[in-house]
Structures are given as C-alpha cells and as structure tokens.
Motif scaffolding. Structure first.
Motif, PDB file in Angstrom:
ATOM      1  N   ASP A   6      39.835 -11.121 -32.504  1.00  0.00           N
ATOM      2  CA  ASP A   6      41.036 -11.723 -31.950  1.00  0.00           C
ATOM      3  C   ASP A   6      41.102 -11.408 -30.467  1.00  0.00           C
ATOM      4  O   ASP A   6      41.248 -10.253 -30.081  1.00  0.00           O
ATOM      5  N   LYS A 147      40.445 -16.925 -35.709  1.00  0.00           N
ATOM      6  CA  LYS A 147      40.992 -17.244 -34.391  1.00  0.00           C
ATOM      7  C   LYS A 147      39.903 -17.189 -33.325  1.00  0.00           C
ATOM      8  O   LYS A 147      39.119 -16.250 -33.258  1.00  0.00           O
ATOM      9  N   HIS A 152      38.463 -22.813 -35.376  1.00  0.00           N
ATOM     10  CA  HIS A 152      39.765 -22.941 -34.715  1.00  0.00           C
ATOM     11  C   HIS A 152      39.816 -24.248 -33.913  1.00  0.00           C
ATOM     12  O   HIS A 152      40.801 -25.000 -33.963  1.00  0.00           O
ATOM     13  N   PRO A 171      49.642 -20.730 -39.296  1.00  0.00           N
ATOM     14  CA  PRO A 171      48.278 -20.217 -39.140  1.00  0.00           C
ATOM     15  C   PRO A 171      48.106 -18.880 -39.859  1.00  0.00           C
ATOM     16  O   PRO A 171      49.001 -18.019 -39.828  1.00  0.00           O
ATOM     17  N   TYR A 173      45.300 -16.114 -39.524  1.00  0.00           N
ATOM     18  CA  TYR A 173      44.098 -15.705 -38.805  1.00  0.00           C
ATOM     19  C   TYR A 173      43.335 -14.694 -39.658  1.00  0.00           C
ATOM     20  O   TYR A 173      43.705 -13.521 -39.746  1.00  0.00           O
TER      21      TYR A 173
END
Length: 323
Positions: A6, A147, A152, A171, A173
């Motif tokens: 991330d 992500k 994505h 969402p 992730y």
C-alpha cells in the motif's frame, strides 16, 4: 502475478528498502577480467526463470566475459528499488502498474523489452451463483483488489465503462491470498485478480469472469535495466533480449512441458498453470509507443486517485532498442 504494498503506508523512496535473496548457481571458473551482471526476478518471471534453470545466460554471456548473479524478490516494487539504488543491473518482467511507482520516486531506469499484451490474463470475477450479471450491478458492492496493482487500474477502467467511479463501490484492499479467502466465504461480492490466481480461482472455486481486460487494460509485462548499465553494456542487453524471445517461443510451443516444469515452482497444479499460460503471450518484443502510452495512462490514473505522490512523465525514461 506481483502485488504492490500500500503506497499510502510507506514512503516511496529508495534507501536500502530492497532485501536481496541470491539464488546461487554452481561455481564457474572465470577469467580475472570477467564482470558480473546482477539480475532480479520474481516467481512470476517465467521466461527469466526458464533461462536461469538451464544456465542459458551463463553460457551465452561467457564469450563476453560476463558472469550472472541471480536475486529473487517477492514483488516487483522492491525489485525496481534495488535496480535504482545500484544493487541490480537488470530486472526480469514486472507487471504494468509497477514502473510508474518507481518513476514517481525518481528512479533512473531504461525500458529494454516488453511482453506483448495479454488482456485476458486479468479479470474481475464473481462467484458462480452471484446475482451480479452486469458491471452496473457492482454499484454498492464490496470489491477486492490489490491497491496500486494492475488490477486496481483495470477496476478503474471497468467502473468507467459502467458509468461508475470508486465512490460507487466499497473497496477492499487485499492481497491475493486474503482476497481469495474473502471471495470464497462471500465477504466480498467481486474480486479483480490476475493469472495464475485467476486461473486457480476459476478451476478450484468455479469463479465466473464478469469482465476481463480486453480493450480496457493490456496487461503487458515490462523488462527494465539500470540506466547506467544499459548505456555501458548494450551488448549484454541485446543478448539477454534474444534469449528471452527464444524462451517465450519455447513456452508457447510446448505448453504441457512448460506447465509441468513451472507448476512446482509456484505451488500450483500443472493444469492450472497451463490454463494461465494460454492467456499470457510470452511474446517478447521491443518497447513501443503503445506500451509507453498505456504506462502514462496508468500513471495518470493513479495520480488522479492520489495513489502516486506526483505526476510521472513516462516518455522521459530511456528506451533501449535492439539493432
């Protein structure tokens, strides 16, 4: 096949973040003036692993007095981080969403090859009994994806095709492993994923493809080099490029044998690997403007989403071309 950490939870800087794991080859007697090319790869780097397993590059580079040193990585971004800080000379393939993150951090990289588009190698899937039959029905649903990964970007394009945005979904992730578990227990309505995870969930969990990347996301694989090395040793790049092309041709011409060889390396059965390989072209070719244009679109999409910290100009990166 690689996932990105991330980017909102880490600083995008290159300062010793990359942890190298060398896969040592048998000792080879070398002349005193022999140098070493350091190559980074992942488990998804099918063609480079094929060459490594047969010591093809070692034999081909010996007349140039170049030895090969291999380093394995768990994902694409740390690989490119090591390339940028001088710990590697060449990178095996990384997914199309990875280079923009490295470029946003100021990496000096040269594109030296791509695998041609494999748009069906990633898709958004639902369970077979899901009532979702159209993209518009994703509105209000919880959708799993990694992500900052190519999945994505595909999701952004899928939503736009349906007249939706990220604000219209919830969402989730998740890494591929966590997303698979969530998908199977029904805590997410859909999952955006790439091969071989895509082939595995189709074969093992009877997932249904709602939309693949056709005409939305090309899913090219990119090969990169440290720019100083690319300038200094174009002869090495030319030789590696040629061997990658031949490896890709062999994989496509021998799907059963290729799957049987590769399956144990990635912990899947051969039939699943063969199904995934059918969707990936493995056709190595020079980097073209179409590929770079899509790199720019991915970078712009992630910048607009606040995932990249600044605008990236892909065209500013050098491109090596075979003679």
């Amino acid at each position: 096949m690689s996932s990105l950490s991330d980017p909102t939870r880490r600083r995008i800087v290159f300062a010793g973040m990359a942890s190298l794991g060398a896969a040592a080859l048998p000792a080879i007697t070398l002349a005193a003036d022999t140098e070493t090319v350091r190559i980074g790869y992942q488990k998804s780097s099918t063609l480079m692993i094929w060459l490594k397993s047969r010591q093809t590059l070692e034999a081909a580079l010996a007349p140039l007095k170049v030895n090969v040193q291999w380093h394995e990585f768990t994902s694409g971004l740390p690989l490119l981080e090591s390339l940028n800080v001088g710990n590697l000379d060449l990178s095996a393939d990384v997914a199309d969403a990875v280079p923009p993150f490295a470029l946003a951090a100021g990496a000096s990289m040269t594109y030296y090859a791509i695998e041609s588009a494999s748009p069906t190698a990633q898709a958004i899937v639902v369970r077979q009994d899901s009532p979702i039959r159209s993209l518009a029905q994703l509105k209000g649903q919880r959708v799993a994806f990694a992500k900052g990964a190519g999945a994505h970007y595909l999701l952004l394009e899928v939503l736009a095709e349906a007249g939706l945005t990220m604000r219209d979904i919830e969402p989730a992730y998740l890494t591929p492993a966590d997303a698979r578990a969530a998908f199977e227990r029904g805590s997410v309505a859909a999952w955006v994923i790439w091969d071989p995870f895509l082939a595995a969930v189709q074969r093992q969990a009877n997932a249904r493809i709602l939309r693949d990347g056709t005409k939305l996301s090309s899913y090219r694989r990119f090969y990169l080099a440290a720019t100083p090395y690319a300038k200094r040793r174009p002869d090495v790049l030319a030789l590696v490029y040629g061997e990658l092309r031949r490896a890709g041709e062999w994989i496509k011409a021998n799907p059963g044998q290729a799957a049987a060889w590769h399956a144990p390396l990635i912990g899947l059965d051969a039939a699943t690997v063969e199904a995934a390989n059918q969707r990936r072209t493995y056709h190595v070719q020079p980097v073209d403007t179409l590929a770079l244009d899509e790199q720019q679109r991915i970078a712009d999409a992630f910048t607009a989403q606040g995932i990249l910290p600044r605008k990236v100009t892909v065209a500013a990166s050098p491109v090596w071309k075979p003679a």
